[in-house]
Design a protein around this motif. Structure first.
Motif, PDB file in Angstrom:
ATOM      1  N   LYS A 277       2.496   7.107   4.220  1.00 63.97           N
ATOM      2  CA  LYS A 277       3.327   6.030   3.687  1.00 63.97           C
ATOM      3  C   LYS A 277       3.005   4.742   4.437  1.00 63.97           C
ATOM      4  CE  LYS A 277       5.454   8.406   0.695  1.00 63.97           C
ATOM      5  NZ  LYS A 277       4.801   8.282  -0.618  1.00 63.97           N
ATOM      6  N   PRO A 278       3.219   3.587   3.785  1.00 65.05           N
ATOM      7  CA  PRO A 278       2.928   2.325   4.485  1.00 65.05           C
ATOM      8  C   PRO A 278       3.936   2.081   5.604  1.00 65.05           C
ATOM      9  CG  PRO A 278       3.882   1.903   2.318  1.00 65.05           C
ATOM     10  CD  PRO A 278       3.662   3.378   2.410  1.00 65.05           C
ATOM     11  N   PRO A 279       3.533   1.287   6.591  1.00 66.40           N
ATOM     12  CA  PRO A 279       4.496   0.882   7.616  1.00 66.40           C
ATOM     13  C   PRO A 279       5.505  -0.091   6.996  1.00 66.40           C
ATOM     14  CG  PRO A 279       2.433  -0.281   7.898  1.00 66.40           C
ATOM     15  CD  PRO A 279       2.224   0.680   6.773  1.00 66.40           C
ATOM     16  N   PRO A 280       6.612  -0.341   7.655  1.00 64.94           N
ATOM     17  CA  PRO A 280       7.612  -1.258   7.081  1.00 64.94           C
ATOM     18  C   PRO A 280       7.043  -2.666   6.888  1.00 64.94           C
ATOM     19  CG  PRO A 280       8.478  -0.133   9.019  1.00 64.94           C
ATOM     20  CD  PRO A 280       7.017   0.188   8.953  1.00 64.94           C
ATOM     21  N   PHE A 281       7.477  -3.305   5.821  1.00 63.42           N
ATOM     22  CA  PHE A 281       7.109  -4.714   5.589  1.00 63.42           C
ATOM     23  C   PHE A 281       8.239  -5.369   4.817  1.00 63.42           C
ATOM     24  CE2 PHE A 281       4.989  -2.097   2.312  1.00 63.42           C
ATOM     25  CZ  PHE A 281       5.619  -2.560   1.176  1.00 63.42           C
ATOM     26  N   ASP A 282       8.255  -6.709   4.853  1.00 62.86           N
ATOM     27  CA  ASP A 282       9.224  -7.444   4.034  1.00 62.86           C
ATOM     28  C   ASP A 282       8.680  -7.524   2.621  1.00 62.86           C
ATOM     29  OD1 ASP A 282      10.941  -7.909   6.130  1.00 62.86           O
ATOM     30  OD2 ASP A 282       9.994  -9.822   6.685  1.00 62.86           O
TER      31      ASP A 282
END
Ligand SMILES: Cc1cc2nc3c(=O)[nH]c(=O)nc-3n(C[C@H](O)[C@H](O)[C@H](O)COP(=O)(O)OP(=O)(O)OC[C@H]3O[C@@H](n4cnc5c(N)ncnc54)[C@H](O)[C@@H]3O)c2cc1C
Length: 285
Positions: free
Chosen positions: A2-7
């Motif tokens: 899964k992608p890392p957190p982002f806005d």
């Protein structure tokens, strides 16, 4: 993965998107159709602090007549372009190439601007833009500029776009006169990226000689490649197998393809020669 957190930023106007792009120029990823951007995020090959989704900006999508050719809003879905009657009439080469882009489900989401901005060296539409001397319109809060396709594709997944710019429009014009086109490809399986592809356009003069010829490849370098020397051999010549073979051989000899898990450099060069010869013959009206 899964992608890392982002806005997640979802502007609803182009001005809003440009302001966000300027604000996050150093650390944002633009999301168009997501067909390459989502894998980049999920594989953590891209780790942006912010993702700017262009999907809610109606003014960025659409196909219109432009100066005898066609202008595509960057968010125009590839499938809409493929099914467009205007594109079929004005840019048959684009319609032919689009049929090779992944599968229908991918073209339903993938955008015209996305495939240009992503600049995959095996993608079909960048080669079409290069062959047709297309123009790519970039915009930022600093203004707008038009970039020739020949200057736009800089390297593998690298374009002339600045970090604060968005690609907003792609303009393509067909060749004038009695013209034919062909786009041929070798891929491992239907829907895979091309191992090698060749696009050709041939325009005939009233006396039957070749008034103009264009030849471009994908899958044989870091960017799409235009075969200028081969085109020069064709201009003014009587169309026929011998001159097509000479031009194709010249084009293939000029290429510097690499080897990878999919094909050796020698194989790519050989395929480029064969595809170019066949594409020129098929394109001749
Ligand atoms: C299984 C599979 C098979 C595929 N096969 C092929 C194929 O055979 N040939 C082919 O050409 N493609 C193929 N693709 C790619 C796909 O067709 C899309 O063309 C491509 O991923 C980019 O379009 P997109 O709209 O999805 O862009 P996205 O994936 O959303 O974005 C791609 C990149 O471009 C940037 N970007 C997008 N739009 C803009 C913009 N307006 N301004 C600035 N930057 C922007 C993004 O930030 C990102 O870096 C395949 C994809 C998959 C998943």
């Amino acid at each position: 993965m899964k992608p890392p957190p982002f806005d997640y930023l979802a502007p609803s106007t182009l001005d809003e998107a440009l302001a966000l792009r300027a604000e996050h120029a150093d650390d944002s990823l633009v999301l168009a159709g997501g067909q390459s951007a989502m894998p980049l995020l999920n594989l953590r090959m891209a780790l942006p602090a912010a993702v700017i989704d262009l999907g809610r900006i109606p003014e960025l999508a659409g196909i219109r007549e432009y100066d005898g050719g066609v202008a595509f809003g960057a968010m125009t879905r590839q499938r809409d372009a493929e099914r467009s009657q205007l594109v079929q009439e004005r840019l048959p080469l684009a319609t032919q190439a689009l049929a090779h882009v992944g599968h229908t489900t991918i073209r339903n989401r993938g955008t015209i601007g996305g495939t240009m901005a992503h600049a995959d060296p095996a993608a079909e539409l960048p080669a079409v833009a290069l062959l047709l001397d297309g123009e790519l319109v970039a915009r930022s809060t600093r203004g707008e500029r038009t970039i020739a396709a020949g200057d736009f594709f800089v390297g593998v997944l690298t374009t002339a776009l600045e970090p604060d710019e968005l690609l907003v429009e792609v303009r393509l014009r067909g060749l004038p006169g009695q013209v034919g086109t062909a786009f041929l490809e070798v891929a491992r399986r239907h829907g895979d990226f091309a191992v090698v592809a060749a696009g050709a356009a041939v325009a005939l003069a009233a006396d039957g000689t070749i008034a103009d010829a264009r030849l471009a490849f994908t899958g044989v370098g870091a960017t799409p490649i235009r075969a200028h020397d081969a085109e020069a051999i064709l201009r003014g010549a009587q169309p026929g197998d011998d001159v097509f073979a000479e031009a194709a051989a010249r084009a293939a000899a000029d290429l510097e393809p690499g080897s990878d898990a999919h094909a050796t450099a020698a194989y790519r060069r050989r395929i480029a020669d064969v595809l170019a010869r066949r594409a020129l013959k098929e394109a001749t009206p």
